[in-house]
Design a protein around this motif. Sequence first.
Motif, PDB file in Angstrom:
ATOM      1  N   LEU A 107      31.897  42.907  44.397  1.00 32.35           N
ATOM      2  CA  LEU A 107      31.304  42.356  45.619  1.00 32.35           C
ATOM      3  C   LEU A 107      32.223  42.584  46.818  1.00 32.35           C
ATOM      4  O   LEU A 107      31.763  42.853  47.931  1.00 32.35           O
ATOM      5  CB  LEU A 107      31.037  40.856  45.464  1.00 32.35           C
ATOM      6  N   ALA A 108      33.529  42.467  46.582  1.00 31.99           N
ATOM      7  CA  ALA A 108      34.510  42.665  47.651  1.00 31.99           C
ATOM      8  C   ALA A 108      34.786  44.147  47.909  1.00 31.99           C
ATOM      9  O   ALA A 108      35.524  44.493  48.824  1.00 31.99           O
ATOM     10  CB  ALA A 108      35.811  41.947  47.302  1.00 31.99           C
ATOM     11  N   ARG A 109      34.213  45.010  47.065  1.00 37.06           N
ATOM     12  CA  ARG A 109      34.391  46.471  47.172  1.00 37.06           C
ATOM     13  C   ARG A 109      35.855  46.889  47.088  1.00 37.06           C
ATOM     14  O   ARG A 109      36.322  47.726  47.863  1.00 37.06           O
ATOM     15  CB  ARG A 109      33.761  46.998  48.459  1.00 37.06           C
ATOM     16  N   VAL A 110      36.577  46.307  46.153  1.00 33.98           N
ATOM     17  CA  VAL A 110      37.987  46.665  45.977  1.00 33.98           C
ATOM     18  C   VAL A 110      38.215  47.421  44.669  1.00 33.98           C
ATOM     19  O   VAL A 110      39.321  47.834  44.371  1.00 33.98           O
ATOM     20  CB  VAL A 110      38.915  45.427  46.010  1.00 33.98           C
ATOM     21  N   ILE A 111      37.141  47.611  43.899  1.00 33.84           N
ATOM     22  CA  ILE A 111      37.268  48.316  42.627  1.00 33.84           C
ATOM     23  C   ILE A 111      36.146  49.344  42.530  1.00 33.84           C
ATOM     24  O   ILE A 111      35.061  49.140  43.078  1.00 33.84           O
ATOM     25  CB  ILE A 111      37.233  47.310  41.445  1.00 33.84           C
ATOM     26  N   ASN A 112      36.429  50.441  41.865  1.00 33.31           N
ATOM     27  CA  ASN A 112      35.432  51.483  41.702  1.00 33.31           C
ATOM     28  C   ASN A 112      34.283  50.991  40.836  1.00 33.31           C
ATOM     29  O   ASN A 112      34.483  50.223  39.904  1.00 33.31           O
ATOM     30  CB  ASN A 112      36.060  52.717  41.025  1.00 33.31           C
ATOM     31  N   LYS A 113      33.085  51.468  41.122  1.00 35.02           N
ATOM     32  CA  LYS A 113      31.901  51.094  40.334  1.00 35.02           C
ATOM     33  C   LYS A 113      32.037  51.568  38.885  1.00 35.02           C
ATOM     34  O   LYS A 113      31.537  50.957  37.974  1.00 35.02           O
ATOM     35  CB  LYS A 113      30.633  51.702  40.945  1.00 35.02           C
ATOM     36  N   SER A 114      32.727  52.662  38.680  1.00 35.52           N
ATOM     37  CA  SER A 114      32.880  53.239  37.339  1.00 35.52           C
ATOM     38  C   SER A 114      33.979  52.562  36.526  1.00 35.52           C
ATOM     39  O   SER A 114      34.295  53.007  35.434  1.00 35.52           O
ATOM     40  CB  SER A 114      33.186  54.726  37.450  1.00 35.52           C
TER      41      SER A 114
END
Length: 116
Positions: A107-114
């Motif tokens: 949610l915070a966009r700090v980790i890759n989706k993969s």
Amino acid sequence: MKKEFRIKKNEEFSVVFKKGKSVANRQFVLYVLHKEEQSNFRLGLSVSKKVGNAVTRNRIKRLIREVFHQYEENLNQKKDFVVIARNPTAEMDFHEVKKSLLHVMKLARVINKSAE
């Protein structure tokens, strides 16, 4: 975790709370602050006495640290993270903590989706 990966001082926590962005779910609140001058991420943990006794709080902190350790190569490195654990975490096992923490990190966009 090594010292350079930790946030320990109250002033450092305050800066992340004031200037950082926060994302939350029922179990965790994640504050993220981008710091261009850092070469690696730093992690601060906050587990209130309301969550449980010292044994429970330390167990939760160990689980959170382990999740960050497992995903450190997938994290944005020039950031400070502060994780606040909420009450439901006291009854959670490692896999539940990991799933919930990954949800907040995405949610915070700090980790890759993969990263899963």
